[in-house]
Design a protein around this motif. Structure first.
Motif, short mmCIF file in Angstrom:
data_model
loop_
_atom_site.label_atom_id
_atom_site.label_comp_id
_atom_site.label_asym_id
_atom_site.label_seq_id
_atom_site.Cartn_x
_atom_site.Cartn_y
_atom_site.Cartn_z
N VAL A 18 8.83 -2.19 -17.88
CA VAL A 18 8.62 -0.84 -17.37
C VAL A 18 7.42 -0.15 -18.01
N GLU A 19 7.11 -0.50 -19.24
CA GLU A 19 5.97 0.13 -19.93
C GLU A 19 4.64 -0.21 -19.26
N LYS A 20 4.60 -1.30 -18.52
CA LYS A 20 3.37 -1.75 -17.87
C LYS A 20 3.19 -1.15 -16.47
N LEU A 21 4.19 -0.44 -15.98
CA LEU A 21 4.16 0.07 -14.61
C LEU A 21 3.60 1.48 -14.56
N THR A 22 2.88 1.76 -13.49
CA THR A 22 2.42 3.14 -13.26
C THR A 22 3.55 3.90 -12.54
N PRO A 23 3.52 5.22 -12.60
CA PRO A 23 4.52 5.99 -11.85
C PRO A 23 4.51 5.65 -10.35
N PHE A 24 3.34 5.40 -9.79
CA PHE A 24 3.26 5.04 -8.38
C PHE A 24 4.01 3.74 -8.12
N GLU A 25 3.83 2.74 -8.98
CA GLU A 25 4.50 1.45 -8.80
C GLU A 25 6.02 1.60 -8.88
N VAL A 26 6.49 2.41 -9.83
CA VAL A 26 7.93 2.65 -9.96
C VAL A 26 8.45 3.36 -8.71
N SER A 27 7.74 4.38 -8.29
CA SER A 27 8.15 5.13 -7.09
C SER A 27 8.21 4.22 -5.88
N ARG A 28 7.24 3.36 -5.75
CA ARG A 28 7.21 2.42 -4.62
C ARG A 28 8.40 1.47 -4.65
N LEU A 29 8.74 0.95 -5.82
CA LEU A 29 9.91 0.08 -5.96
C LEU A 29 11.20 0.82 -5.60
N LEU A 30 11.30 2.05 -6.05
CA LEU A 30 12.51 2.82 -5.75
C LEU A 30 12.60 3.15 -4.26
N ASP A 31 11.47 3.47 -3.64
CA ASP A 31 11.47 3.74 -2.20
C ASP A 31 11.86 2.48 -1.42
N ARG A 32 11.34 1.34 -1.84
CA ARG A 32 11.73 0.07 -1.19
C ARG A 32 13.21 -0.20 -1.38
N SER A 33 13.74 0.16 -2.54
CA SER A 33 15.16 -0.02 -2.81
C SER A 33 16.00 0.83 -1.86
N VAL A 34 15.58 2.08 -1.68
CA VAL A 34 16.30 2.97 -0.76
C VAL A 34 16.31 2.38 0.64
N ASP A 35 15.17 1.93 1.11
CA ASP A 35 15.09 1.34 2.45
C ASP A 35 15.95 0.09 2.56
N THR A 36 15.91 -0.75 1.54
CA THR A 36 16.70 -1.98 1.54
C THR A 36 18.19 -1.68 1.54
N ILE A 37 18.60 -0.75 0.71
CA ILE A 37 20.03 -0.39 0.62
C ILE A 37 20.51 0.20 1.93
N ARG A 38 19.74 1.08 2.52
CA ARG A 38 20.13 1.66 3.81
C ARG A 38 20.31 0.58 4.88
N GLU A 39 19.35 -0.32 4.94
CA GLU A 39 19.41 -1.40 5.92
C GLU A 39 20.62 -2.30 5.68
N MET A 40 20.86 -2.64 4.43
CA MET A 40 21.98 -3.52 4.11
C MET A 40 23.32 -2.84 4.35
N HIS A 41 23.41 -1.54 4.07
CA HIS A 41 24.63 -0.79 4.36
C HIS A 41 24.93 -0.83 5.85
N GLU A 42 23.89 -0.66 6.62
CA GLU A 42 24.06 -0.70 8.07
C GLU A 42 24.54 -2.08 8.52
N GLN A 43 23.94 -3.12 7.99
CA GLN A 43 24.35 -4.48 8.33
C GLN A 43 25.79 -4.77 7.90
N ALA A 44 26.18 -4.23 6.74
CA ALA A 44 27.51 -4.49 6.20
C ALA A 44 28.56 -3.58 6.81
N GLY A 45 28.11 -2.55 7.52
CA GLY A 45 29.06 -1.63 8.13
C GLY A 45 29.65 -0.64 7.15
N VAL A 46 28.94 -0.37 6.05
CA VAL A 46 29.41 0.60 5.07
C VAL A 46 28.46 1.79 4.97
N GLY A 47 27.73 2.05 6.04
CA GLY A 47 26.73 3.11 6.04
C GLY A 47 27.28 4.49 5.81
#
Length: 96
Positions: A18-47
């Motif tokens: 984490v010390e090597k990451l810029t705030p932008f990189e962390v934010s991007r990873l977290l945004d991708r996580s949100v998108d991934t979790i939403r999509e997977m919740h929808e697929q799993a039927g737990v949205g």
């Protein structure tokens, strides 16, 4: 290796460096996580799950406030995102 598994690995690797990451990189990873979790919740039927919505909201807030978070908080948030995605991957694999 599936895309989901690769992304989980990327999140864990980022948490360990984490010390090597810029705030932008962390934010991007977290945004991708949100998108991934939403999509997977929808697929799993737990949205509509309240806990699922809380996790997505927490990750979104962390992404927006990444500059205000400590290194430890960023690490914990990345690991939390990886854990949620891993759990959803298991749920989806069991349903196949």
């Amino acid at each position: 290796m599936s895309q989901t598994t690769a992304f989980i690995s990327e999140l864990i690797r980022a948490a360990n460096e984490v010390e090597k990451l810029t705030p932008f990189e962390v934010s991007r990873l977290l945004d991708r996580s949100v998108d991934t979790i939403r999509e997977m919740h929808e697929q799993a039927g737990v949205g509509g799950n309240r806990r699922a919505k809380d996790v997505v909201i927490d990750l979104g807030i962390a992404s927006a406030r990444v500059r205000d978070l400590s290194t430890e908080d960023i690490r914990d948030t990345l690991i939390d995102a990886a854990d949620v995605i891993r759990a959803l991957r298991i749920i989806l694999a069991e349903r196949e």
